[in-house]
Design a protein around this motif. Structure first.
Motif, PDB file in Angstrom:
ATOM      1  N   CYS A  19       0.854  -1.175  -0.133  1.00  0.00           N
ATOM      2  CA  CYS A  19       0.184  -0.066   0.239  1.00  0.00           C
ATOM      3  C   CYS A  19       0.911   1.173   0.023  1.00  0.00           C
ATOM      4  N   CYS A  48      -6.746   0.561   0.497  1.00  0.00           N
ATOM      5  CA  CYS A  48      -5.772  -0.376   0.651  1.00  0.00           C
ATOM      6  C   CYS A  48      -5.448  -0.815   2.004  1.00  0.00           C
ATOM      7  N   TRP A  49      -5.075   0.390   2.655  1.00  0.00           N
ATOM      8  CA  TRP A  49      -4.836   0.065   4.259  1.00  0.00           C
ATOM      9  C   TRP A  49      -6.003  -0.552   5.114  1.00  0.00           C
TER      10      TRP A  49
END
Length: 317
Positions: free
Chosen positions: A63, A202-203
Protein backbone atom coordinates in the motif's frame (compact mmCIF):
# COMPACT_ATOMS: atom_id res chain seq x y z
CA UNK A 1 -5.50 -40.58 21.28
CA UNK A 2 -2.21 -42.13 20.19
CA UNK A 3 -0.52 -40.40 23.11
CA UNK A 4 -3.09 -41.82 25.53
CA UNK A 5 -2.72 -45.30 24.05
CA UNK A 6 1.08 -45.26 24.19
CA UNK A 7 1.09 -43.88 27.72
CA UNK A 8 -1.33 -46.58 28.89
CA UNK A 9 0.67 -49.31 27.16
CA UNK A 10 3.95 -48.12 28.65
CA UNK A 11 2.47 -48.09 32.16
CA UNK A 12 1.02 -51.61 31.72
CA UNK A 13 4.31 -52.98 30.42
CA UNK A 14 6.29 -51.45 33.29
CA UNK A 15 3.67 -52.73 35.76
CA UNK A 16 3.93 -56.21 34.26
CA UNK A 17 0.37 -56.18 33.02
CA UNK A 18 1.44 -56.40 29.38
CA UNK A 19 4.34 -58.08 27.59
CA UNK A 20 6.22 -56.97 24.48
CA UNK A 21 5.80 -59.51 21.73
CA UNK A 22 7.39 -59.40 18.23
CA UNK A 23 4.01 -58.43 16.82
CA UNK A 24 3.96 -55.50 19.25
CA UNK A 25 7.38 -54.33 18.09
CA UNK A 26 6.22 -54.44 14.46
CA UNK A 27 3.17 -52.38 15.35
CA UNK A 28 5.47 -49.93 17.15
CA UNK A 29 7.53 -49.54 13.98
CA UNK A 30 4.41 -48.37 12.14
CA UNK A 31 3.59 -45.93 14.95
CA UNK A 32 7.17 -44.65 14.90
CA UNK A 33 6.95 -44.08 11.16
CA UNK A 34 3.70 -42.10 11.48
CA UNK A 35 5.20 -40.05 14.32
CA UNK A 36 8.38 -39.49 12.30
CA UNK A 37 6.35 -38.16 9.36
CA UNK A 38 4.27 -35.95 11.67
CA UNK A 39 7.40 -34.60 13.37
CA UNK A 40 8.96 -33.70 10.01
CA UNK A 41 5.84 -31.75 9.10
CA UNK A 42 5.96 -29.52 12.18
CA UNK A 43 8.68 -27.14 10.96
CA UNK A 44 7.23 -26.72 7.44
CA UNK A 45 3.85 -25.92 9.00
CA UNK A 46 5.49 -23.36 11.26
CA UNK A 47 7.31 -21.84 8.28
CA UNK A 48 4.05 -21.73 6.32
CA UNK A 49 2.35 -19.92 9.19
CA UNK A 50 5.16 -17.37 9.34
CA UNK A 51 5.01 -16.81 5.59
CA UNK A 52 1.31 -16.01 5.89
CA UNK A 53 2.00 -13.57 8.72
CA UNK A 54 4.82 -11.96 6.73
CA UNK A 55 2.60 -11.72 3.66
CA UNK A 56 -0.08 -9.96 5.73
CA UNK A 57 2.55 -7.46 6.87
CA UNK A 58 3.83 -6.94 3.34
CA UNK A 59 0.36 -5.85 2.23
CA UNK A 60 0.95 -2.63 4.18
CA UNK A 61 4.32 -2.20 2.43
CA UNK A 62 2.55 -2.69 -0.90
CA UNK A 63 0.00 0.00 0.00
CA UNK A 64 2.76 2.42 0.95
CA UNK A 65 4.88 1.72 -2.14
CA UNK A 66 1.85 2.00 -4.43
CA UNK A 67 0.93 5.34 -2.86
CA UNK A 68 4.50 6.66 -3.12
CA UNK A 69 4.66 5.74 -6.81
CA UNK A 70 1.24 7.28 -7.48
CA UNK A 71 2.11 10.56 -5.80
CA UNK A 72 5.50 10.63 -7.51
CA UNK A 73 3.86 10.28 -10.93
CA UNK A 74 1.11 12.78 -10.10
CA UNK A 75 3.52 15.40 -8.77
CA UNK A 76 5.82 14.96 -11.75
CA UNK A 77 3.05 15.28 -14.33
CA UNK A 78 0.66 17.72 -12.67
CA UNK A 79 3.43 19.75 -11.04
CA UNK A 80 4.99 20.40 -14.44
CA UNK A 81 1.60 21.40 -15.88
CA UNK A 82 1.02 23.85 -13.04
CA UNK A 83 4.53 25.30 -13.38
CA UNK A 84 4.11 25.71 -17.14
CA UNK A 85 0.71 27.37 -16.75
CA UNK A 86 2.00 29.60 -13.95
CA UNK A 87 4.84 30.79 -16.20
CA UNK A 88 2.39 31.39 -19.04
CA UNK A 89 0.07 33.29 -16.74
CA UNK A 90 2.91 35.44 -15.41
CA UNK A 91 3.94 36.19 -18.99
CA UNK A 92 0.42 37.16 -20.01
CA UNK A 93 -0.13 39.27 -16.90
CA UNK A 94 3.16 41.05 -17.57
CA UNK A 95 2.04 41.71 -21.14
CA UNK A 96 -1.28 42.97 -19.79
CA UNK A 97 0.63 45.22 -17.40
CA UNK A 98 2.72 46.57 -20.28
CA UNK A 99 -0.47 47.21 -22.25
CA UNK A 100 -1.95 48.97 -19.24
CA UNK A 101 1.19 51.09 -18.85
CA UNK A 102 1.10 51.82 -22.57
CA UNK A 103 -2.52 53.00 -22.30
CA UNK A 104 -1.78 55.09 -19.23
CA UNK A 105 1.24 56.67 -20.89
CA UNK A 106 -0.22 57.37 -24.35
CA UNK A 107 -3.71 58.38 -23.19
CA UNK A 108 -2.31 60.35 -20.29
CA UNK A 109 -0.04 62.23 -22.63
CA UNK A 110 -2.91 62.84 -25.05
CA UNK A 111 -5.27 63.91 -22.28
CA UNK A 112 -2.72 66.35 -20.89
CA UNK A 113 -2.13 67.77 -24.36
CA UNK A 114 -5.85 67.89 -25.12
CA UNK A 115 -6.63 69.62 -21.83
CA UNK A 116 -3.99 72.24 -22.48
CA UNK A 117 -5.35 73.12 -25.93
CA UNK A 118 -7.05 76.46 -26.18
CA UNK A 119 -8.13 78.16 -29.48
CA UNK A 120 -7.17 81.78 -30.22
CA UNK A 121 -9.10 84.41 -28.30
CA UNK A 122 -10.90 85.59 -31.45
CA UNK A 123 -12.45 82.11 -31.83
CA UNK A 124 -14.15 82.42 -28.45
CA UNK A 125 -15.81 85.72 -29.51
CA UNK A 126 -15.92 85.32 -33.25
CA UNK A 127 -16.34 88.70 -35.07
CA UNK A 128 -19.81 89.62 -36.33
CA UNK A 129 -21.19 89.02 -39.81
CA UNK A 130 -20.11 92.37 -41.18
CA UNK A 131 -16.69 92.46 -39.52
CA UNK A 132 -15.09 91.00 -42.59
CA UNK A 133 -11.58 92.06 -41.90
CA UNK A 134 -11.69 90.83 -38.31
CA UNK A 135 -13.23 87.61 -39.41
CA UNK A 136 -10.60 87.08 -42.07
CA UNK A 137 -7.86 87.80 -39.59
CA UNK A 138 -9.37 85.36 -37.07
CA UNK A 139 -9.70 82.66 -39.73
CA UNK A 140 -6.03 83.11 -40.60
CA UNK A 141 -5.15 82.90 -36.92
CA UNK A 142 -7.25 79.75 -36.52
CA UNK A 143 -5.60 78.22 -39.57
CA UNK A 144 -2.14 78.86 -38.11
CA UNK A 145 -3.30 77.46 -34.73
CA UNK A 146 -4.84 74.37 -36.36
CA UNK A 147 -1.83 73.71 -38.60
CA UNK A 148 0.42 73.98 -35.57
CA UNK A 149 -1.45 71.49 -33.38
CA UNK A 150 -3.09 69.12 -35.85
CA UNK A 151 0.10 67.17 -36.74
CA UNK A 152 0.66 66.41 -33.04
CA UNK A 153 -2.95 66.07 -31.93
CA UNK A 154 -4.08 63.34 -34.33
CA UNK A 155 -1.12 60.92 -33.82
CA UNK A 156 -1.46 61.29 -30.05
CA UNK A 157 -5.19 60.64 -30.23
CA UNK A 158 -4.65 57.62 -32.50
CA UNK A 159 -2.00 56.19 -30.16
CA UNK A 160 -4.37 56.55 -27.23
CA UNK A 161 -7.19 54.84 -29.12
CA UNK A 162 -4.84 52.04 -30.21
CA UNK A 163 -3.69 51.41 -26.63
CA UNK A 164 -7.24 51.66 -25.30
CA UNK A 165 -8.58 49.05 -27.74
CA UNK A 166 -5.53 46.76 -27.37
CA UNK A 167 -5.77 46.40 -23.58
CA UNK A 168 -8.94 44.20 -23.41
CA UNK A 169 -7.32 41.54 -25.61
CA UNK A 170 -4.34 41.30 -23.27
CA UNK A 171 -6.68 41.15 -20.28
CA UNK A 172 -8.77 38.43 -21.91
CA UNK A 173 -5.68 36.36 -22.75
CA UNK A 174 -4.35 36.76 -19.21
CA UNK A 175 -7.71 35.71 -17.76
CA UNK A 176 -7.77 32.56 -19.91
CA UNK A 177 -4.28 31.58 -18.82
CA UNK A 178 -5.29 32.24 -15.20
CA UNK A 179 -8.33 29.97 -15.56
CA UNK A 180 -6.08 27.31 -17.08
CA UNK A 181 -3.61 27.64 -14.21
CA UNK A 182 -6.30 27.37 -11.53
CA UNK A 183 -7.90 24.39 -13.25
CA UNK A 184 -4.52 22.62 -13.37
CA UNK A 185 -4.05 23.32 -9.66
CA UNK A 186 -7.53 21.91 -8.97
CA UNK A 187 -6.75 18.76 -10.94
CA UNK A 188 -3.45 18.34 -9.07
CA UNK A 189 -5.29 18.59 -5.77
CA UNK A 190 -8.01 16.18 -6.95
CA UNK A 191 -5.59 13.53 -8.19
CA UNK A 192 -3.65 13.59 -4.94
CA UNK A 193 -6.98 13.28 -3.13
CA UNK A 194 -7.88 10.21 -5.20
CA UNK A 195 -4.48 8.68 -4.47
CA UNK A 196 -5.11 9.31 -0.77
CA UNK A 197 -8.49 7.57 -1.04
CA UNK A 198 -6.78 4.61 -2.71
CA UNK A 199 -4.30 4.47 0.17
CA UNK A 200 -7.12 4.52 2.71
CA UNK A 201 -8.91 1.67 0.92
CA UNK A 202 -5.73 -0.38 0.55
CA UNK A 203 -4.80 0.18 4.20
CA UNK A 204 -8.26 -0.80 5.40
CA UNK A 205 -8.14 -4.00 3.33
CA UNK A 206 -4.67 -4.86 4.68
CA UNK A 207 -5.85 -4.23 8.24
CA UNK A 208 -8.87 -6.51 7.88
CA UNK A 209 -6.74 -9.20 6.23
CA UNK A 210 -4.26 -8.97 9.10
CA UNK A 211 -7.05 -9.62 11.63
CA UNK A 212 -8.17 -12.73 9.70
CA UNK A 213 -4.65 -14.10 9.24
CA UNK A 214 -3.54 -13.42 12.82
CA UNK A 215 -6.67 -15.04 14.25
CA UNK A 216 -6.22 -18.13 12.10
CA UNK A 217 -2.49 -18.51 12.74
CA UNK A 218 -2.91 -17.90 16.47
CA UNK A 219 -5.16 -20.97 16.65
CA UNK A 220 -2.96 -23.01 14.29
CA UNK A 221 0.16 -22.10 16.26
CA UNK A 222 -1.40 -23.36 19.50
CA UNK A 223 -2.44 -26.60 17.78
CA UNK A 224 1.03 -27.06 16.28
CA UNK A 225 2.69 -26.56 19.65
CA UNK A 226 0.31 -29.10 21.17
CA UNK A 227 1.12 -31.50 18.33
CA UNK A 228 4.86 -31.05 18.89
CA UNK A 229 4.43 -31.71 22.61
CA UNK A 230 2.35 -34.86 21.95
CA UNK A 231 4.86 -36.16 19.38
CA UNK A 232 7.76 -35.84 21.80
CA UNK A 233 5.78 -37.53 24.57
CA UNK A 234 4.80 -40.41 22.24
CA UNK A 235 8.44 -40.84 21.27
CA UNK A 236 9.31 -40.93 24.93
CA UNK A 237 6.74 -43.68 25.69
CA UNK A 238 7.81 -45.66 22.62
CA UNK A 239 11.36 -45.51 23.97
CA UNK A 240 10.07 -47.02 27.26
CA UNK A 241 8.89 -50.05 25.32
CA UNK A 242 12.17 -50.41 23.44
CA UNK A 243 14.76 -50.06 26.23
CA UNK A 244 15.89 -53.05 28.26
CA UNK A 245 13.49 -54.05 31.02
CA UNK A 246 15.85 -52.85 33.74
CA UNK A 247 15.75 -49.29 32.33
CA UNK A 248 11.99 -49.03 31.76
CA UNK A 249 11.01 -47.62 35.14
CA UNK A 250 13.49 -44.75 34.83
CA UNK A 251 12.49 -44.13 31.22
CA UNK A 252 8.81 -44.06 32.15
CA UNK A 253 9.49 -41.72 35.07
CA UNK A 254 11.26 -39.27 32.71
CA UNK A 255 8.23 -39.19 30.37
CA UNK A 256 5.99 -37.93 33.20
CA UNK A 257 8.60 -35.73 34.83
CA UNK A 258 7.75 -32.01 35.17
CA UNK A 259 11.27 -31.00 34.20
CA UNK A 260 10.96 -32.91 30.94
CA UNK A 261 7.62 -31.23 30.24
CA UNK A 262 9.15 -27.83 31.02
CA UNK A 263 12.03 -28.62 28.67
CA UNK A 264 9.56 -29.46 25.90
CA UNK A 265 7.61 -26.28 26.64
CA UNK A 266 10.75 -24.18 26.29
CA UNK A 267 11.72 -25.87 23.02
CA UNK A 268 8.32 -25.36 21.44
CA UNK A 269 8.09 -21.76 22.64
CA UNK A 270 11.59 -21.00 21.33
CA UNK A 271 11.18 -22.73 17.97
CA UNK A 272 7.46 -22.65 17.17
CA UNK A 273 6.40 -19.16 18.28
CA UNK A 274 5.47 -17.12 15.26
CA UNK A 275 6.21 -13.42 14.86
CA UNK A 276 3.02 -11.35 14.74
CA UNK A 277 3.79 -8.05 13.05
CA UNK A 278 2.17 -4.86 14.25
CA UNK A 279 0.39 -2.37 12.00
CA UNK A 280 2.94 0.13 10.66
CA UNK A 281 2.37 3.86 10.68
CA UNK A 282 0.24 4.86 7.72
CA UNK A 283 1.86 7.48 5.45
CA UNK A 284 0.56 11.01 5.73
CA UNK A 285 -1.36 11.94 2.60
CA UNK A 286 0.40 14.53 0.48
CA UNK A 287 -1.90 17.37 -0.51
CA UNK A 288 -1.83 20.41 -2.74
CA UNK A 289 -3.74 23.56 -1.76
CA UNK A 290 -6.77 24.51 -3.85
CA UNK A 291 -6.44 27.71 -5.90
CA UNK A 292 -8.58 29.67 -3.45
CA UNK A 293 -6.26 28.86 -0.54
CA UNK A 294 -4.94 32.14 0.84
CA UNK A 295 -1.33 31.00 1.02
CA UNK A 296 -1.46 29.70 -2.55
CA UNK A 297 -2.93 33.01 -3.78
CA UNK A 298 -0.28 34.93 -1.89
CA UNK A 299 2.56 32.94 -3.46
CA UNK A 300 1.07 32.60 -6.94
CA UNK A 301 -0.49 36.04 -7.36
CA UNK A 302 0.25 38.62 -4.69
CA UNK A 303 3.99 37.94 -4.68
CA UNK A 304 4.20 38.83 -8.39
CA UNK A 305 5.06 42.49 -7.86
CA UNK A 306 5.80 42.92 -11.55
CA UNK A 307 2.09 42.92 -12.35
CA UNK A 308 -0.12 42.13 -9.35
CA UNK A 309 -0.43 45.58 -7.80
CA UNK A 310 -1.20 47.34 -11.09
CA UNK A 311 -2.80 44.76 -13.34
CA UNK A 312 -6.16 45.37 -14.94
CA UNK A 313 -7.18 41.78 -14.07
CA UNK A 314 -8.74 42.21 -10.66
CA UNK A 315 -10.65 38.88 -10.47
CA UNK A 316 -8.34 36.32 -8.89
CA UNK A 317 -9.42 32.80 -7.92
Amino acid sequence: QTLKDMKALAHKVVAGEEKIYPETLKALEKVEWVIHVAENEVKPQFDSHQLQLDAARKEFDYCELKYENQTLDINKEQGKKVDDRANTHNKHRSEEQQALDDKARTCGKFQDYNAALSPPDCARNFPGLCEWSARSSCIDELAVWSNTHQPEYDPMRQECERAYHALPNFTKTAQKSQDSLEMAQCLWEDELGLACNDLEGCWDKATKNRVVVHSKIYISEAALKAEFFAIQKIKCYINVLKVPEAERVAALKRCGDDEYSKELDKIREDTLSNTYHGIPTKPECEMQPPPCDEKWKQITYASQKVWFEFTAGKRFC
